[in-house]
Motif scaffolding. Structure first.
Motif, PDB file in Angstrom:
ATOM      1  N   SER A  77       0.839  -1.199   0.000  1.00 15.73           N
ATOM      2  CA  SER A  77       0.000   0.000   0.000  1.00 15.73           C
ATOM      3  C   SER A  77       0.874   1.250   0.000  1.00 15.73           C
ATOM      4  N   VAL A  78       0.522   2.208  -0.837  1.00  9.30           N
ATOM      5  CA  VAL A  78       1.239   3.479  -0.927  1.00  9.30           C
ATOM      6  C   VAL A  78       0.439   4.549  -0.195  1.00  9.30           C
ATOM      7  N   LEU A  79       1.114   5.306   0.650  1.00  9.15           N
ATOM      8  CA  LEU A  79       0.492   6.449   1.323  1.00  9.15           C
ATOM      9  C   LEU A  79       1.289   7.695   0.983  1.00  9.15           C
ATOM     10  N   LEU A  80       0.656   8.622   0.276  1.00  6.07           N
ATOM     11  CA  LEU A  80       1.267   9.901  -0.081  1.00  6.07           C
ATOM     12  C   LEU A  80       0.733  10.966   0.875  1.00  6.07           C
ATOM     13  N   VAL A  81       1.618  11.629   1.591  1.00  8.44           N
ATOM     14  CA  VAL A  81       1.242  12.655   2.568  1.00  8.44           C
ATOM     15  C   VAL A  81       1.611  14.023   2.008  1.00  8.44           C
ATOM     16  N   ALA A 134      10.943   6.987   4.431  1.00  2.95           N
ATOM     17  CA  ALA A 134      10.095   7.285   3.276  1.00  2.95           C
ATOM     18  C   ALA A 134      10.758   6.779   2.001  1.00  2.95           C
ATOM     19  N   ASP A 135       9.952   6.180   1.118  1.00  2.12           N
ATOM     20  CA  ASP A 135      10.475   5.715  -0.170  1.00  2.12           C
ATOM     21  C   ASP A 135      10.818   6.886  -1.084  1.00  2.12           C
ATOM     22  N   TYR A 136       9.958   7.919  -1.071  1.00  2.00           N
ATOM     23  CA  TYR A 136      10.179   9.109  -1.900  1.00  2.00           C
ATOM     24  C   TYR A 136       9.844  10.342  -1.070  1.00  2.00           C
ATOM     25  N   THR A 137      10.573  11.420  -1.308  1.00  2.00           N
ATOM     26  CA  THR A 137      10.276  12.707  -0.681  1.00  2.00           C
ATOM     27  C   THR A 137      10.265  13.780  -1.774  1.00  2.00           C
ATOM     28  N   TYR A 138       9.380  14.759  -1.601  1.00  2.00           N
ATOM     29  CA  TYR A 138       9.231  15.820  -2.593  1.00  2.00           C
ATOM     30  C   TYR A 138       9.175  17.167  -1.871  1.00  2.00           C
ATOM     31  N   GLU A 151       1.758  14.734 -12.904  1.00  2.00           N
ATOM     32  CA  GLU A 151       1.610  13.645 -13.871  1.00  2.00           C
ATOM     33  C   GLU A 151       2.741  12.633 -13.749  1.00  2.00           C
ATOM     34  N   GLU A 152       3.944  13.090 -13.397  1.00  2.00           N
ATOM     35  CA  GLU A 152       5.059  12.156 -13.213  1.00  2.00           C
ATOM     36  C   GLU A 152       4.752  11.149 -12.112  1.00  2.00           C
ATOM     37  N   LEU A 153       4.191  11.631 -10.998  1.00  2.00           N
ATOM     38  CA  LEU A 153       3.815  10.737  -9.911  1.00  2.00           C
ATOM     39  C   LEU A 153       2.695   9.801 -10.357  1.00  2.00           C
ATOM     40  N   LEU A 232      -5.670  13.205  -8.707  1.00  2.00           N
ATOM     41  CA  LEU A 232      -4.458  13.418  -7.910  1.00  2.00           C
ATOM     42  C   LEU A 232      -4.041  14.887  -7.953  1.00  2.00           C
ATOM     43  N   PHE A 233      -4.148  15.505  -9.111  1.00  2.00           N
ATOM     44  CA  PHE A 233      -3.820  16.920  -9.255  1.00  2.00           C
ATOM     45  C   PHE A 233      -4.728  17.783  -8.385  1.00  2.00           C
ATOM     46  N   LYS A 234      -6.009  17.393  -8.310  1.00  2.00           N
ATOM     47  CA  LYS A 234      -6.958  18.133  -7.476  1.00  2.00           C
ATOM     48  C   LYS A 234      -6.569  18.051  -5.998  1.00  2.00           C
TER      49      LYS A 234
END
Length: 292
Positions: A77-81, A134-138, A151-153, A232-234
């Motif tokens: 499961s992916v959780l984007l915060v 974290a697997d990815y950070t932005y 869109e990349e994500l 996702l953009f919203k």
């Protein structure tokens, strides 16, 4: 004399702070207006494309799409915060992190592997301090996120979901309801059946017959990924406008508090100065009486 000097120095410092908070309030108001316009414009399009995707999926009953299929067992499961890069916005980040921690505990209690992705320096620093990897950070998403960035994500999530590498995508963010109300939520964006089901409930219950050209499969393969990307953009747009609202409210409160403190210190200074003048007059009169 020392007391009055300390009061003057402290009042001057608070006046400088008031100038800063007032300026930050005006900046947040300006950014809020721009972010609100983008969020409102995207809301109607997001809602309509979700309804269209739900209608097409319901009419094309003999077709299946990987983004609509719910995996039997959620193993990954992916959780984007989505938080902010800057502070001074009240309880904005704390509310989102609290919701995210609840979902983290739920995922781990189900025995699934959690893939944590963090956007914003505030949540990155928080989870790093608490030992969450974290697997990815932005940090590139500011108050004006672009569709190309998101869109990349989205493409990476779509590829991973369709290949079976992940089984669910959740997003923790501050949902924008109206300028007076925002709510920290965790929404499931993949599989799309969760979003499509919500959209179909909100849509009028009038069946629509579609004629597919060239065919239903081609249309679904184009619309469903776009529906996910827009959704996702919203989320990023809602997060941006909610952050500016929270910062505006926090800076307004800080400015008002500074004004109250200035009034209190001015009153204290006037009383101390009056007491000092009274004492000096009494000393002069006492000295004059002693010379008689």
């Amino acid at each position: 004399m020392a007391k009055t000097r300390a009061l003057v120095k402290r009042r001057k410092a608070i006046q400088n702070i008031r100038k800063i908070t007032r300026t930050m309030e005006l900046i947040a108001t300006s950014k809020f207006q721009r972010a609100l316009k983008r969020a409102v414009e995207a809301d109607a399009f997001t809602r309509k494309i979700a309804e269209l995707a739900a209608d097409l999926s319901a009419n094309a009953v003999d077709l299946q799409h990987p983004l609509l299929e719910k995996h039997e067992a959620v193993k990954n499961s992916v959780l984007l915060v989505l938080c902010s890069n800057r502070g001074l916005c009240g309880g904005y980040n704390a509310s989102i992190i609290r919701e995210a921690k609840g979902r983290i505990g739920q995922v781990r209690s189900e025995g699934a592997t959690l893939h944590l992705e963090l956007s914003g320096k505030r949540c990155i620093g928080y989870f790093r301090f608490h030992g969450e990897k974290a697997d990815y950070t932005y940090t590139q998403f500011e108050d004006r996120p672009t569709f190309a960035q998101v869109e990349e994500l989205a493409n990476r999530y779509i590829k991973a979901y369709t290949s079976g590498a992940i089984d669910r995508v959740d997003v923790a963010y501050m949902k924008f309801l109206n300028p007076a109300k925002q709510m920290a939520v965790v929404e499931t964006l993949l599989p799309l059946s969760a979003v499509s089901g919500t959209a179909s409930k909100a849509a009028p219950q009038h069946p629509v017959e579609y004629e597919f050209l060239p065919d239903a499969r081609s249309l679904l393969e184009q619309i469903l990924p776009e529906s996910f990307k827009v959704r996702l953009f919203k989320c990023f747009l809602d997060a941006a406008v909610s952050e500016q609202i929270a910062r505006k409210v926090a800076m307004t409160a800080a400015t008002e508090n500074a004004q109250d403190m200035i009034k209190t210190l001015t009153s204290q200074y006037n009383r101390a100065r009056q007491a000092q003048i009274t004492k000096e007059i009494a000393e002069v009169i006492g000295g004059a009486e002693a010379l008689k």
